[in-house]
Scaffold this motif. Structure first.
Motif, PDB file in Angstrom:
ATOM      1  N   TYR A 545       0.817  -1.211   0.000  1.00 31.18           N
ATOM      2  CA  TYR A 545       0.000   0.000   0.000  1.00 31.18           C
ATOM      3  C   TYR A 545       0.852   1.263   0.000  1.00 31.18           C
ATOM      4  O   TYR A 545       0.490   2.269  -0.622  1.00 31.18           O
ATOM      5  CB  TYR A 545      -0.947   0.001   1.192  1.00 31.18           C
ATOM      6  CG  TYR A 545      -1.872  -1.201   1.262  1.00 31.18           C
ATOM      7  CD1 TYR A 545      -2.173  -1.952   0.122  1.00 31.18           C
ATOM      8  CD2 TYR A 545      -2.446  -1.607   2.457  1.00 31.18           C
ATOM      9  CE1 TYR A 545      -3.001  -3.045   0.171  1.00 31.18           C
ATOM     10  CE2 TYR A 545      -3.287  -2.703   2.530  1.00 31.18           C
ATOM     11  CZ  TYR A 545      -3.558  -3.429   1.383  1.00 31.18           C
ATOM     12  OH  TYR A 545      -4.380  -4.515   1.443  1.00 31.18           O
ATOM     13  N   GLY A 546       1.974   1.232   0.716  1.00 31.67           N
ATOM     14  CA  GLY A 546       2.849   2.397   0.726  1.00 31.67           C
ATOM     15  C   GLY A 546       3.323   2.747  -0.674  1.00 31.67           C
ATOM     16  O   GLY A 546       3.393   3.926  -1.046  1.00 31.67           O
ATOM     17  N   PHE A 547       3.634   1.721  -1.461  1.00 34.03           N
ATOM     18  CA  PHE A 547       4.109   1.952  -2.825  1.00 34.03           C
ATOM     19  C   PHE A 547       3.019   2.547  -3.708  1.00 34.03           C
ATOM     20  O   PHE A 547       3.223   3.571  -4.381  1.00 34.03           O
ATOM     21  CB  PHE A 547       4.618   0.640  -3.425  1.00 34.03           C
ATOM     22  CG  PHE A 547       4.840   0.699  -4.914  1.00 34.03           C
ATOM     23  CD1 PHE A 547       5.787   1.551  -5.463  1.00 34.03           C
ATOM     24  CD2 PHE A 547       4.093  -0.098  -5.772  1.00 34.03           C
ATOM     25  CE1 PHE A 547       5.988   1.615  -6.834  1.00 34.03           C
ATOM     26  CE2 PHE A 547       4.290  -0.047  -7.143  1.00 34.03           C
ATOM     27  CZ  PHE A 547       5.235   0.820  -7.668  1.00 34.03           C
ATOM     28  N   VAL A 548       1.842   1.929  -3.711  1.00 34.43           N
ATOM     29  CA  VAL A 548       0.816   2.377  -4.657  1.00 34.43           C
ATOM     30  C   VAL A 548       0.265   3.748  -4.270  1.00 34.43           C
ATOM     31  O   VAL A 548       0.026   4.602  -5.135  1.00 34.43           O
ATOM     32  CB  VAL A 548      -0.313   1.338  -4.788  1.00 34.43           C
ATOM     33  CG1 VAL A 548       0.244   0.018  -5.297  1.00 34.43           C
ATOM     34  CG2 VAL A 548      -1.066   1.125  -3.495  1.00 34.43           C
ATOM     35  N   VAL A 549       0.069   3.989  -2.971  1.00 38.18           N
ATOM     36  CA  VAL A 549      -0.502   5.267  -2.548  1.00 38.18           C
ATOM     37  C   VAL A 549       0.453   6.409  -2.851  1.00 38.18           C
ATOM     38  O   VAL A 549       0.071   7.433  -3.442  1.00 38.18           O
ATOM     39  CB  VAL A 549      -0.860   5.240  -1.049  1.00 38.18           C
ATOM     40  CG1 VAL A 549      -1.243   6.640  -0.564  1.00 38.18           C
ATOM     41  CG2 VAL A 549      -2.007   4.273  -0.779  1.00 38.18           C
ATOM     42  N   ASP A 550       1.721   6.260  -2.469  1.00 34.24           N
ATOM     43  CA  ASP A 550       2.600   7.417  -2.595  1.00 34.24           C
ATOM     44  C   ASP A 550       3.149   7.599  -4.006  1.00 34.24           C
ATOM     45  O   ASP A 550       3.590   8.689  -4.363  1.00 34.24           O
ATOM     46  CB  ASP A 550       3.731   7.360  -1.567  1.00 34.24           C
ATOM     47  CG  ASP A 550       3.957   8.718  -0.935  1.00 34.24           C
ATOM     48  OD1 ASP A 550       5.004   9.331  -1.166  1.00 34.24           O
ATOM     49  OD2 ASP A 550       3.043   9.191  -0.245  1.00 34.24           O
ATOM     50  N   THR A 551       3.115   6.548  -4.810  1.00 29.06           N
ATOM     51  CA  THR A 551       3.400   6.752  -6.225  1.00 29.06           C
ATOM     52  C   THR A 551       2.270   7.555  -6.861  1.00 29.06           C
ATOM     53  O   THR A 551       2.506   8.474  -7.668  1.00 29.06           O
ATOM     54  CB  THR A 551       3.572   5.409  -6.952  1.00 29.06           C
ATOM     55  OG1 THR A 551       4.618   4.662  -6.322  1.00 29.06           O
ATOM     56  CG2 THR A 551       3.938   5.621  -8.412  1.00 29.06           C
ATOM     57  N   PHE A 552       1.037   7.224  -6.486  1.00 28.45           N
ATOM     58  CA  PHE A 552      -0.104   7.957  -7.044  1.00 28.45           C
ATOM     59  C   PHE A 552      -0.105   9.425  -6.584  1.00 28.45           C
ATOM     60  O   PHE A 552      -0.396  10.333  -7.383  1.00 28.45           O
ATOM     61  CB  PHE A 552      -1.414   7.294  -6.642  1.00 28.45           C
ATOM     62  CG  PHE A 552      -2.617   7.950  -7.249  1.00 28.45           C
ATOM     63  CD1 PHE A 552      -2.891   7.820  -8.601  1.00 28.45           C
ATOM     64  CD2 PHE A 552      -3.486   8.712  -6.475  1.00 28.45           C
ATOM     65  CE1 PHE A 552      -3.994   8.434  -9.174  1.00 28.45           C
ATOM     66  CE2 PHE A 552      -4.592   9.331  -7.035  1.00 28.45           C
ATOM     67  CZ  PHE A 552      -4.847   9.197  -8.392  1.00 28.45           C
ATOM     68  N   ILE A 553       0.229   9.671  -5.332  1.00 23.43           N
ATOM     69  CA  ILE A 553       0.302  11.060  -4.850  1.00 23.43           C
ATOM     70  C   ILE A 553       1.350  11.827  -5.646  1.00 23.43           C
ATOM     71  O   ILE A 553       1.161  13.001  -5.999  1.00 23.43           O
ATOM     72  CB  ILE A 553       0.620  11.091  -3.345  1.00 23.43           C
ATOM     73  CG1 ILE A 553      -0.551  10.509  -2.542  1.00 23.43           C
ATOM     74  CG2 ILE A 553       0.945  12.501  -2.880  1.00 23.43           C
ATOM     75  CD1 ILE A 553      -1.854  11.264  -2.680  1.00 23.43           C
ATOM     76  N   ASP A 554       2.450  11.169  -5.973  1.00 25.90           N
ATOM     77  CA  ASP A 554       3.475  11.811  -6.793  1.00 25.90           C
ATOM     78  C   ASP A 554       2.924  12.150  -8.179  1.00 25.90           C
ATOM     79  O   ASP A 554       3.208  13.228  -8.729  1.00 25.90           O
ATOM     80  CB  ASP A 554       4.690  10.891  -6.924  1.00 25.90           C
ATOM     81  CG  ASP A 554       5.992  11.656  -7.060  1.00 25.90           C
ATOM     82  OD1 ASP A 554       6.441  12.238  -6.061  1.00 25.90           O
ATOM     83  OD2 ASP A 554       6.542  11.694  -8.182  1.00 25.90           O
ATOM     84  N   GLU A 555       2.154  11.246  -8.722  1.00 24.12           N
ATOM     85  CA  GLU A 555       1.563  11.508 -10.040  1.00 24.12           C
ATOM     86  C   GLU A 555       0.559  12.663  -9.985  1.00 24.12           C
ATOM     87  O   GLU A 555       0.449  13.445 -10.940  1.00 24.12           O
ATOM     88  CB  GLU A 555       0.907  10.237 -10.574  1.00 24.12           C
ATOM     89  CG  GLU A 555       1.889   9.064 -10.673  1.00 24.12           C
ATOM     90  CD  GLU A 555       1.600   8.138 -11.820  1.00 24.12           C
ATOM     91  OE1 GLU A 555       1.512   8.633 -12.960  1.00 24.12           O
ATOM     92  OE2 GLU A 555       1.475   6.914 -11.575  1.00 24.12           O
ATOM     93  N   CYS A 556      -0.149  12.796  -8.877  1.00 18.04           N
ATOM     94  CA  CYS A 556      -1.051  13.941  -8.708  1.00 18.04           C
ATOM     95  C   CYS A 556      -0.263  15.244  -8.651  1.00 18.04           C
ATOM     96  O   CYS A 556      -0.667  16.260  -9.239  1.00 18.04           O
ATOM     97  CB  CYS A 556      -1.890  13.780  -7.443  1.00 18.04           C
ATOM     98  SG  CYS A 556      -3.138  12.477  -7.517  1.00 18.04           S
ATOM     99  N   ALA A 557       0.885  15.218  -7.955  1.00 16.17           N
ATOM    100  CA  ALA A 557       1.717  16.418  -7.867  1.00 16.17           C
ATOM    101  C   ALA A 557       2.208  16.843  -9.243  1.00 16.17           C
ATOM    102  O   ALA A 557       2.182  18.033  -9.597  1.00 16.17           O
ATOM    103  CB  ALA A 557       2.898  16.157  -6.929  1.00 16.17           C
ATOM    104  N   VAL A 558       2.663  15.874 -10.029  1.00 13.46           N
ATOM    105  CA  VAL A 558       3.146  16.174 -11.373  1.00 13.46           C
ATOM    106  C   VAL A 558       2.004  16.726 -12.234  1.00 13.46           C
ATOM    107  O   VAL A 558       2.171  17.708 -12.971  1.00 13.46           O
ATOM    108  CB  VAL A 558       3.765  14.912 -12.016  1.00 13.46           C
ATOM    109  CG1 VAL A 558       4.092  15.163 -13.479  1.00 13.46           C
ATOM    110  CG2 VAL A 558       5.015  14.496 -11.248  1.00 13.46           C
ATOM    111  N   ALA A 559       0.833  16.115 -12.127  1.00  8.73           N
ATOM    112  CA  ALA A 559      -0.314  16.579 -12.906  1.00  8.73           C
ATOM    113  C   ALA A 559      -0.713  17.998 -12.521  1.00  8.73           C
ATOM    114  O   ALA A 559      -1.172  18.776 -13.363  1.00  8.73           O
ATOM    115  CB  ALA A 559      -1.490  15.627 -12.712  1.00  8.73           C
TER     116      ALA A 559
END
Length: 755
Positions: A545-559
């Motif tokens: 869960y740590g991997f999927v959640v914080d990778t997605f948060i990073d993608e939100c930041a980039v977007a």
């Protein structure tokens, strides 16, 4: 109020002390029921001290040389849990730490005496971790305080002074009036005869003098250096024989036939026995295994028993065996399972809604949506699975290096059909665990083999290949995240997570984004019927869960076009626990975040927490900044990891760094290298040449920073929290270096070349 008038008012959950009648020394034990104590002859004090070592009671023993032995229920598997609990006792006892030794308590005695070693919840009592939970700290402090008070009262009587005139330090009792001194052993017999009207108050944390030391040292370290610790693989009771084990190569399969005549004349071979998962087993009484029996079921197996292990192994390798694959044959490849996970994310069939707040419907604009996958992984402890058992008509004796002795104890009783009071469990030291030795399936196989060859101890050893291919793996996991970002702030207005897995830990929603930071959220889950068996793996559930959640948060930041670290601070600014933002600010400062780097080099950040359990102020959060380099050909080097954490407070700085470093390396290897694969429904990986583990030369510079500590009133766990953020931090750094987003672990199997 304490006195030395021989009075006692002790209830079911106070401390019971048994002494002089039990051997002339002093021992203390915590009872949650109406327990008993060991028996023994009274030894007279000679020359003012004990004449002979005695194990007198459950928790604390004072020896003739003034050394102290503390019995703790937790096994030692590398975390320092035994030492930590002894340290807590010693904070109150004030013995000379150089004279303190630790031994594992008897789970059989705990059962017979109705909970002597179980002052904390049943599932934790004999578990090697969780040494710093509040209930465990206070219960162990009370043991030490009660022993100390009796020693003080005995010394006061000896010197004919009031108890408050007696000082204690480093195992010495001093009469402040005369300056005279006594060792603990000199008054142990007298102290054991004293009872208390009420138990003494334990120290306030502000008065700690020993637990606050940065590096008192693990009591096991000298023995490890000397090779004196006995691990499960070292056990060698008299008359022992060996068994080499083979189980169905397809999980859930069955044995069809084998040809014993082909190997019966091999040197040293004594017998060939089988394990049938379908044969009757169980106890005629209500069982109390802390984790239940659901994950301890036996597998179909054949074991060759011989005088020596190599004889057994060579005969097993030559033994013709035919297996039936069973329904597991349906899942004949890794790719088929991965495809099934992805397909399941498209359907609401059998989906369980775990969190739903507000409305996650969106208008289709400013949407970020991605899918992620983490594979099956093996715990890969250095010591292979093993255990020794002797079964007779009236008892079972087991030597097993498990993570929870209560679980091993009840599984052994259940497999043998023996009442638990007739089960003796010895707890050796454990050569690595990470969750693999928790559920007791290995205990069951050991007893299942031994009961077919009764009367002699049988040591069952899994080969490395057998252990790896018969795992209780980190569950395979896929998730699809979707968020609508606010057009002005860039922060999520809606956040949904669809997940599919084999073996489910409901912790995905246990993070700030699903606990109030995002107003509209939904989390649901699907469990697929794959044949491989899931099990605990360092940071269960959270490790994916740590991997999927914080990778997605990073993608939100980039977007959103916002710096990823600043984005997280902005997102977490209203979170009530200040440690999260403190950790981010600490790694920002210490990692030189924002420095200009050439193409192919990048920094990534991630933050996550283990152990929230719905408590916004609880758990341990860890922030990581990874600095990586990726060559145009795709060669990845992790150069450094800057780690900040908030567990509230640190009790032992040396232990803290040890646990954080270990967890960080474990999480890094998980993200970079680890994946269990299947061909023809059989696990492919067998040994370390196929299942790569980081070598020392591969470990990056790890910098641990303390500026994230909030000082909150808790001592959160430290072994499991680092495994969550290190993987996404590295993945996010790869994106910063190359523009390639990795959404599938392990990273080393993904194409990272760029131009």
């Amino acid at each position: 109020m304490t006195n030395n008038k021989g009075k006692a008012t002790i209830n079911r959950r106070q401390v019971l002390f048994v002494g002089a009648a039990m051997g002339g020394g002093l021992a203390a034990g915590m009872l949650t029921g109406c327990g008993g104590s060991t028996s023994g002859e009274n030894e007279q004090i000679s020359g003012g001290g004990l004449t002979k070592p005695q194990e007198i009671g459950p928790w604390v023993v004072i020896n003739p040389d003034d050394s102290i032995k503390i019995y703790v229920p937790s096994p030692e598997f590398g975390t320092g849990g035994m030492t930590q609990q002894a340290m807590i006792v010693n904070e109150e006892l004030m013995a000379d730490w150089s004279k303190v030794d630790v031994e594992v308590a008897s789970v059989q005695r705990d059962y017979i005496n109705r909970g002597e070693y179980s002052p904390v919840p049943h599932v934790i009592a004999f578990f090697g971790g969780r040494s710093t939970i509040s209930m465990r700290i206070k219960s162990m402090q009370q043991v030490g305080a009660s022993v100390r008070e009796r020693l003080r009262l005995a010394a006061a009587e000896h010197f004919s002074v009031k108890p408050e005139k007696i000082d204690i330090k480093d195992g010495v009792l001093v009469d402040r009036t005369s300056g005279q001194k006594l060792s603990f052993g000199a008054v142990a017999e007298k102290a054991a005869q004293i009872t208390l009207d009420v138990e003494p108050a334990i120290k306030d944390q502000s008065d700690w003098a020993f637990l606050s030391k940065p590096s008192p040292g693990k009591v096991t370290t000298p023995k490890i250096v000397e090779g004196a610790l006995e691990y499960g693989i070292d056990v060698n009771p008299s008359g022992m024989v060996y068994a080499a084990l083979a189980q169905s190569p397809v999980s859930g399969g069955r044995l069809v036939r084998y040809d014993a005549d082909a190997v019966k004349d091999f040197p040293g071979v004594l017998d060939i026995v089988t394990v049938d998962p379908d044969e009757p087993r169980g106890l005629p009484i209500l069982s109390q295994p802390p984790y239940g029996f659901a994950y301890s079921e036996p597998r179909a197996g054949v074991a060759v028993i011989a005088e020596h292990y190599w004889q057994a192994r060579k005969a097993l390798d030559a033994l013709p065996i035919e297996w039936s694959d069973g329904p597991g044959a349906e899942w004949d490849s890794t790719e088929k399972m991965y495809d099934a996970l992805s397909t399941a994310l498209d359907s609401d069939d059998n989906a369980r809604v775990e969190v739903e707040t507000g409305d996650v419907a969106d208008d289709g604009t400013d949407i970020v949506e991605h899918e992620y996958l983490t594979p099956w992984c093996d715990q890969a402890p250095l010591e292979p699975l093993n255990g020794t058992a002797m079964v007779t008509d009236d008892r079972v004796e087991v030597w097993h290096p498990g993570q929870n002795a209560q679980q091993s104890y009840w599984v052994a009783a259940d497999e043998a059909g023996m009442l638990p009071e007739r089960v003796i469990l010895h707890q050796p030291y454990v050569g690595g665990a990470f969750g693999r030795r928790l559920m007791g399936d290995d205990t069951r196989m050991v007893v299942a083999v031994a009961k077919k060859f009764p009367g002699r101890p049988v040591k069952v050893i899994w080969s490395r290949e057998e252990m790896t291919r018969q795992g209780k793996y980190r569950p395979v996991f896929a998730a699809r995240f979707r968020a609508k970002l606010n057009s002005e702030s860039g922060l999520p207005e809606t956040l949904s997570a669809r997940q599919a897995s084999r073996g489910h830990y409901p912790r995905l929603a246990d993070c700030p984004y699903f606990m109030g930071l995002v107003p509209n959220v939904r989390v649901d889950a699907r469990d697929l019927p794959f044949h491989l068996e899931p099990g605990p793996y360092r940071g269960p559930g959270y490790n994916s869960y740590g991997f999927v959640v914080d990778t997605f948060i990073d993608e939100c930041a980039v977007a959103a076009g916002i710096d990823p670290l600043a984005y997280r601070i902005k997102l977490l600014r209203d979170w009530p626990n200040p440690g999260w933002v403190k950790c981010l600010e600490e790694v920002k400062k210490k990692s030189n975040w924002g420095e200009k780097l050439p193409r192919g080099k990048g920094k990534g950040v991630a933050i996550s927490a283990w152990g929230l359990n719905g408590d916004k102020m609880g758990g341990t959060c860890v922030a990581v900044v990874a600095t990586v380099e990726v060559t145009p050909e795709g060669q990845l080097t992790v150069e450094s990891l800057d780690v900040a954490f908030d567990c509230g407070q640190v009790m032992n700085k040396d232990f803290a760094e040890n646990m954080i470093e270990g967890g960080t390396i474990y999480g890094l290897n998980m993200a970079l290298n680890e994946e269990i694969n299947v061909e023809n429904a059989r696990v492919v990986e067998g040994n370390f040449h196929q299942y790569h583990i980081l070598r020392m030369r591969d470990v990056p510079e790890i910098n641990i920073h303390y500026g994230g500590l909030s000082g909150a009133d808790r001592f959160g766990e430290l072994g499991e929290p680092p495994v969550g953020p290190v993987g996404p931090a590295v993945g996010n750094a790869i994106f910063a270096a190359t523009g390639i987003r990795v959404r599938h672990q392990p990273f080393m199997k993904q194409g990272l070349s760029w131009s």
